[in-house]
Motif scaffolding. Structure first.
Motif, mmCIF file in Angstrom:
data_model
loop_
_atom_site.group_PDB
_atom_site.id
_atom_site.type_symbol
_atom_site.label_atom_id
_atom_site.label_comp_id
_atom_site.label_asym_id
_atom_site.label_seq_id
_atom_site.Cartn_x
_atom_site.Cartn_y
_atom_site.Cartn_z
ATOM 1 N N LYS B 39 0.870 -1.177 0.000
ATOM 2 C CA LYS B 39 0.000 0.000 0.000
ATOM 3 C C LYS B 39 0.903 1.221 0.000
ATOM 4 O O LYS B 39 2.079 1.136 0.354
ATOM 5 N N VAL B 40 0.328 2.354 -0.366
ATOM 6 C CA VAL B 40 1.076 3.608 -0.286
ATOM 7 C C VAL B 40 0.596 4.358 0.953
ATOM 8 O O VAL B 40 -0.602 4.583 1.118
ATOM 9 N N THR B 41 1.536 4.688 1.814
ATOM 10 C CA THR B 41 1.205 5.466 3.004
ATOM 11 C C THR B 41 1.870 6.832 2.881
ATOM 12 O O THR B 41 3.072 6.911 2.601
ATOM 13 N N ALA B 42 1.105 7.875 3.059
ATOM 14 C CA ALA B 42 1.662 9.232 2.965
ATOM 15 C C ALA B 42 1.826 9.819 4.358
ATOM 16 O O ALA B 42 0.959 9.631 5.221
ATOM 17 N N PHE B 43 2.951 10.490 4.571
ATOM 18 C CA PHE B 43 3.154 11.258 5.809
ATOM 19 C C PHE B 43 2.977 12.731 5.443
ATOM 20 O O PHE B 43 3.696 13.245 4.575
ATOM 21 N N ILE B 44 2.037 13.385 6.099
ATOM 22 C CA ILE B 44 1.844 14.809 5.840
ATOM 23 C C ILE B 44 1.953 15.593 7.142
ATOM 24 O O ILE B 44 1.857 15.016 8.236
ATOM 25 N N GLY B 45 2.114 16.896 6.992
ATOM 26 C CA GLY B 45 2.197 17.759 8.166
ATOM 27 C C GLY B 45 3.035 18.971 7.832
ATOM 28 O O GLY B 45 3.782 18.959 6.844
ATOM 29 N N PRO B 46 2.912 20.037 8.625
ATOM 30 C CA PRO B 46 3.672 21.254 8.330
ATOM 31 C C PRO B 46 5.179 21.049 8.512
ATOM 32 O O PRO B 46 5.602 20.059 9.135
ATOM 33 N N SER B 47 5.960 21.968 7.987
ATOM 34 C CA SER B 47 7.424 21.885 8.121
ATOM 35 C C SER B 47 7.802 21.722 9.586
ATOM 36 O O SER B 47 7.224 22.390 10.455
ATOM 37 N N GLY B 48 8.738 20.841 9.841
ATOM 38 C CA GLY B 48 9.223 20.656 11.217
ATOM 39 C C GLY B 48 8.340 19.752 12.052
ATOM 40 O O GLY B 48 8.548 19.618 13.259
ATOM 41 N N CYS B 49 7.360 19.110 11.443
ATOM 42 C CA CYS B 49 6.438 18.280 12.228
ATOM 43 C C CYS B 49 7.034 16.922 12.568
ATOM 44 O O CYS B 49 6.513 16.207 13.417
ATOM 45 N N GLY B 50 8.111 16.557 11.872
ATOM 46 C CA GLY B 50 8.781 15.292 12.197
ATOM 47 C C GLY B 50 8.572 14.184 11.186
ATOM 48 O O GLY B 50 9.053 13.065 11.382
ATOM 49 N N LYS B 51 7.889 14.483 10.101
ATOM 50 C CA LYS B 51 7.579 13.389 9.155
ATOM 51 C C LYS B 51 8.841 12.819 8.504
ATOM 52 O O LYS B 51 8.978 11.598 8.388
ATOM 53 N N THR B 52 9.759 13.693 8.097
ATOM 54 C CA THR B 52 11.001 13.183 7.493
ATOM 55 C C THR B 52 11.870 12.502 8.560
ATOM 56 O O THR B 52 12.478 11.459 8.318
ATOM 57 N N THR B 53 11.896 13.073 9.751
ATOM 58 C CA THR B 53 12.644 12.473 10.862
ATOM 59 C C THR B 53 12.166 11.044 11.108
ATOM 60 O O THR B 53 12.963 10.110 11.252
ATOM 61 N N PHE B 54 10.852 10.890 11.110
ATOM 62 C CA PHE B 54 10.283 9.563 11.341
ATOM 63 C C PHE B 54 10.614 8.625 10.185
ATOM 64 O O PHE B 54 11.009 7.469 10.396
ATOM 65 N N LEU B 55 10.492 9.156 8.950
ATOM 66 C CA LEU B 55 10.786 8.331 7.767
ATOM 67 C C LEU B 55 12.214 7.794 7.828
ATOM 68 O O LEU B 55 12.467 6.615 7.582
ATOM 69 N N ARG B 56 13.133 8.691 8.169
ATOM 70 C CA ARG B 56 14.550 8.300 8.188
ATOM 71 C C ARG B 56 14.849 7.280 9.284
ATOM 72 O O ARG B 56 15.814 6.520 9.181
ATOM 73 N N ALA B 57 13.997 7.294 10.302
ATOM 74 C CA ALA B 57 14.204 6.308 11.377
ATOM 75 C C ALA B 57 13.862 4.900 10.901
ATOM 76 O O ALA B 57 14.292 3.910 11.500
ATOM 77 N N LEU B 58 13.094 4.820 9.826
ATOM 78 C CA LEU B 58 12.616 3.508 9.388
ATOM 79 C C LEU B 58 13.670 2.694 8.642
ATOM 80 O O LEU B 58 13.473 1.500 8.436
ATOM 81 N N ASN B 59 14.747 3.343 8.188
ATOM 82 C CA ASN B 59 15.845 2.515 7.651
ATOM 83 C C ASN B 59 17.204 2.922 8.243
ATOM 84 O O ASN B 59 18.223 2.829 7.589
ATOM 85 N N ARG B 60 17.109 3.353 9.462
ATOM 86 C CA ARG B 60 18.315 3.629 10.271
ATOM 87 C C ARG B 60 19.197 4.718 9.684
ATOM 88 O O ARG B 60 20.417 4.697 9.853
ATOM 89 N N MET B 61 18.601 5.676 9.013
ATOM 90 C CA MET B 61 19.393 6.777 8.478
ATOM 91 C C MET B 61 19.968 7.646 9.601
ATOM 92 O O MET B 61 20.951 8.337 9.409
ATOM 93 N N HIS B 62 19.322 7.595 10.769
ATOM 94 C CA HIS B 62 19.827 8.418 11.877
ATOM 95 C C HIS B 62 21.120 7.857 12.463
ATOM 96 O O HIS B 62 21.780 8.540 13.237
ATOM 97 N N ASP B 63 21.474 6.625 12.090
ATOM 98 C CA ASP B 63 22.764 6.078 12.516
ATOM 99 C C ASP B 63 23.896 7.018 12.078
ATOM 100 O O ASP B 63 24.964 7.062 12.683
ATOM 101 N N LEU B 64 23.608 7.741 10.964
ATOM 102 C CA LEU B 64 24.644 8.604 10.377
ATOM 103 C C LEU B 64 24.579 10.035 10.900
ATOM 104 O O LEU B 64 25.398 10.865 10.545
ATOM 105 N N THR B 65 23.563 10.328 11.735
ATOM 106 C CA THR B 65 23.396 11.698 12.231
ATOM 107 C C THR B 65 24.026 11.823 13.617
ATOM 108 O O THR B 65 23.651 11.079 14.529
ATOM 109 N N ARG B 66 24.946 12.754 13.748
ATOM 110 C CA ARG B 66 25.618 12.914 15.058
ATOM 111 C C ARG B 66 24.640 13.387 16.118
ATOM 112 O O ARG B 66 23.844 14.299 15.876
#
Lengths: 217, 260
Positions: B39-66
């Motif tokens: 299925k296609v799931t969309a994350f929406i919300g105003p800038s700074g709401c955390g949608k990209t932050t949450f997305l990146r957590a789903l494939n461990r992209m934050h491992d690379l964020t200090r």
């Protein structure tokens, strides 16, 4: 038009055809139950109304969904708005089929009949209008829609003829009033079906060229 | 419209009380969400709401964020994405990502761009690479446009083509889930339409999560929508429900443009 909207509209048109076919069958069966004196057939139409009501709701929800999700404009917008309105007309036609069936049950209960009242022709003319109006919607056929609007006069005239005949019959035989009043309601219902087909055709004209032609005469 | 129950769908990805911390500050808080298979799931919300932050957590992209760390659970097919024994590279093969801006390796050929992920893990079989290249480009609806110039550099393609090339590269490793972070925000309307159509085609094969600023895009392409606001998941439901009759006042205010 986006592919998403295109796919959804194709599905919606199919549902419309289904609803139209059910409504058409119901009206035909309702009239048939009158001249056959078939109470089962009349009851079948009455029972099926629930299905028509549910389909009306489903189509309405689909239209609202398309408006909300795809923000249609121009012809897509006019098509969906027209479908919303036409949907209500079809449901009302279903109600009129129920009305005819209820009259049929009543006539059967009276155990009287007057075979000189034959609604077959009127029924077929009204149904032809309904079918043509839906075809006009699906095919974007302006000429067909305009022909439906013109055909309404024929059904109106048939109803006027029935009305005149009933007036005469009531004067001649007042004790037949109850039976004759049922026939009058049936005729009136068929005439109303023609009116709904006209409404549909008017909405089709709007859908095709954006002109609102209601209330112009 | 609401006859189909949400819980009848198969869950592919799941988070439980997931919080992403930047130092002591949570970027998103206690997010528990089910992502349904194919299925296609969309994350929406105003800038700074955390949608990209949450997305990146789903494939461990934050491992690379200090300074960033994740608490709570993120599971794919029940397996813990943050299991320390798991190589993040494996996770990212299962859960691919497409970014806001097309990310082709500009001097690398179109062919090499597509098979880069496979070469990275040591696959050299030419026949296999050829097959994967063609299949992935076809899936990304780019094959017909580039099949006669596979040796041309990725950077020679238009913006829309480059984004489809990025999608082809993500698909080449056969991910189960594709994360798309505003994949059309740098594209023209025609390329945007092409990518949106592509999303509709791809969901037959992969589970897709798309972050978008464009609510109309979310409504057009997604089956489910999650609305985020100031790090919280405010509402998650079928897209039809969210855009016709959301349960939460905040959601209604956002989608009707009263803020954001």
């Amino acid at each position: 038009m986006s592919k998403y909207l295109q796919n959804e509209l194709t599905k919606l048109k199919k549902k419309f055809y289904e609803l139209c076919a059910i409504v058409e069958e119901d009206v035909r069966n309702a009239v048939k139950s009158v001249y056959e004196g078939n109470v089962n057939l009349a009851q079948k139409v009455i029972d099926k109304d629930r299905q028509i009501d549910m389909m009306e709701i489903e189509i309405e929800e689909d239209c609202l969904k398309l408006l909300a999700l795809y923000q249609p404009v121009a012809i897509d917008l006019r098509l969906i708005i027209s479908m919303l309105k036409i949907n209500s007309d079809l449901e009302r036609i279903g109600d009129l089929a129920v009305n005819i069936s209820e009259r049929s049950v009543k006539i059967i209960g009276l155990n009287r009949k007057d075979d000189s009242f034959d609604f077959t022709d009127m029924c077929e003319k009204a149904l032809r209008m309904v079918k043509d109006s839906i075809d006009a919607m699906i095919d974007f056929d302006l000429k067909k829609a305009e022909a439906v609007i013109e055909a309404d006069d024929e059904v109106d005239k048939l109803h006027e003829a029935v009305f005149g005949k009933i007036k005469t019959a009531v004067k001649k035989s007042p004790d037949s009033f109850e039976l004759l009043s049922q026939y009058l309601t049936i005729s009136r219902s068929l005439e109303r079906i023609g009116d709904h087909a006209t409404n549909i055709a008017e909405d089709v004209v709007y859908m095709i060229n954006g002109t609102i032609i209601r209330h112009q005469t | 419209m609401t006859t189909e129950k949400i819980n009848e769908q198969k869950i592919r990805l799941q988070t439980k009380d997931l919080t992403v911390w930047y130092g002591q500050t949570p970027g998103v808080k206690d997010i528990s969400l089910d992502i349904y298979d194919k299925k296609v799931t969309a994350f929406i919300g105003p800038s700074g709401c955390g949608k990209t932050t949450f997305l990146r957590a789903l494939n461990r992209m934050h491992d690379l964020t200090r300074g960033a760390r994740v608490t709570g659970k993120a599971l794919i097919d029940g397996q813990d994405i943050y299991d320390p024994k798991l190589d993040p590279v494996i996770i990212r093969r299962k859960i691919g990502m497409v970014f806001q801006k097309p990310t082709p390796f500009p001097t690398m050929s179109i062919y090499d761009n597509v098979v880069a992920g496979l070469k990275l893990v040591g696959i050299r079989d030419r026949k296999l690479l050829d097959e994967v290249c063609e299949r992935s480009l076809k899936q990304a609806a780019l094959w017909e446009e580039v099949k006669d110039r596979l040796k041309s550099p990725g950077g020679s393609l238009s913006g829309g083509q480059q984004q489809r090339l990025s999608i082809a590269r993500a698909l080449a490793v056969e991910p189960e889930v594709l994360l798309m972070d505003e994949p059309t925000s740098s594209l023209d309307p025609q390329s945007t339409t092409r990518i949106e159509e592509l999303i509709g085609e791809l969901k037959e094969q992969v589970t897709i999560i798309i972050v978008t600023h464009n609510m109309q895009q979310a409504s057009r392409v997604s089956d489910y929508t999650a609305f985020f606001y100031i790090g919280d998941l405010i509402e998650f439901d079928k897209t039809t429900k969210i855009f016709t009759n959301p349960d939460q006042k905040r959601t209604e205010e956002y989608i009707t443009g009263q803020f954001g």
